[in-house]
Enzyme design. Structure first.
Site, PDB file in Angstrom:
ATOM      1  N   ARG A 176      52.813 -37.565  59.413  1.00  0.00           N
ATOM      2  CA  ARG A 176      53.201 -38.493  58.349  1.00  0.00           C
ATOM      3  C   ARG A 176      54.717 -38.692  58.288  1.00  0.00           C
ATOM      4  NH1 ARG A 176      49.070 -37.326  53.241  1.00  0.00           N
ATOM      5  NH2 ARG A 176      47.147 -37.609  54.424  1.00  0.00           N
ATOM      6  N   ASP A 218      51.135 -42.351  38.640  1.00  0.00           N
ATOM      7  CA  ASP A 218      51.056 -41.683  39.937  1.00  0.00           C
ATOM      8  C   ASP A 218      52.483 -41.482  40.442  1.00  0.00           C
ATOM      9  OD1 ASP A 218      48.543 -41.231  41.992  1.00  0.00           O
ATOM     10  OD2 ASP A 218      50.452 -41.405  43.048  1.00  0.00           O
TER      11      ASP A 218
END
Length: 281
Positions: A41, A150
């Site tokens: 990632r 979030d």
């Protein structure tokens, strides 16, 4: 100017640096089993920035400029955003049958406040909005609002748009699809959008659970924080859950994920159903 050299694999030392930084910044644990995932990632950020090594990227990340310009993008790529409409559907049945009818009528009419904490790409808060709107159809004067937060800015952008592939809406009952979803005029695109009335009930905001205080308008009657605390160690879980309780009304409800438990944690909550807890009065 020649392109940067292709980065080599992440060393154990570099993994240790990143994992400690990620845990201290956003509370997410990175055990050794996550090394390949983290390397893959973060490689996207190295490529995007034209940085040749993980050590160079780490040095940039923790610099004053990196903390300002790169930290949010790094968090976006390392966080996991798995969610579905009507995930753990028993929670929404319990909400409709056991929680909402017990809320005092005056509070229902003034507007109950619900928080979807760790809302990802919006499926959970929109499921809540459908559930609450259905309850309102049968209970005159019932009003509500939803805060959805979030840490990941990219999923919040997606959630705010409220656009989903048709395959994502499969768990939604057909009646609710007809009431709350709009199909694209271009049928070849196979997408739907949450209707404006439902979208207007949800406010999306970025929030980091590791912040010392939560800048939210509380108290809430209901908080959904499902499949989030599993990424934190037990000490961090206890701190986080006590923060939630400070924003929860006495007698308010906290919904956790199916694999999460409060066993051994010092929090002012009592279990009332499977992974559903109520704040002590």
């Amino acid at each position: 100017m020649p392109p940067p050299a292709k980065s080599s694999g992440m060393t154990n030392r570099e993994f240790s640096l990143f994992s400690q930084f990620i845990e201290s910044t956003c509370g997410i644990r990175m055990p050794d089993s996550k090394k390949l995932m983290l390397e893959s990632r973060l490689q996207k950020r190295l490529k995007h920035l034209g940085i040749g090594t993980f050590q160079e990227y780490y040095d940039y990340l923790v610099s004053k400029q990196g903390l300002r310009d790169e930290l949010v993008s790094m968090i976006d790529v390392v966080t996991t955003n798995k969610t579905d409409f009507f995930r753990e559907a028993a929670h929404f049945t319990y909400l409709t049958e056991s929680v909402l009818p017990r809320i005092p009528k005056i509070e229902q009419q003034n507007g109950i406040k619900v928080w979807s904490a760790g809302c990802s790409s919006g499926e959970e808060p929109y499921t809540l909005a459908m559930t609450l709107s259905e309850f309102a159809r049968n209970n005159l004067g019932f009003r509500y609002s939803i805060l959805a937060t979030d840490i990941c800015t990219e999923v919040l952008k997606s959630a705010h748009r409220g656009i989903y592939d048709e395959e994502k809406i499969a768990p939604i009952p057909q009646l609710l699809k007809k009431r709350y979803l709009l199909r694209s005029k271009d049928r070849s695109r196979c997408i739907v959008r949450v209707c404006p009335e439902l979208r207007s009930k949800v406010t999306f905001r970025r929030l980091n659970f590791m912040d010392e205080t939560f800048d939210v308008e509380s108290p809430f009657r209901i908080i959904f924080c499902r499949n989030v605390i599993i990424y934190f160690d037990r000490e961090t879980q206890e701190v986080l859950l006590n923060k939630f309780c400070r924003h929860l009304l006495p007698g308010g409800y906290l919904f956790l994920g199916h694999s999460e438990t409060l066993n051994g944690l010092n929090v002012p909550l009592v279990q009332v159903n499977s992974t559903v807890y109520r704040k002590l009065a």
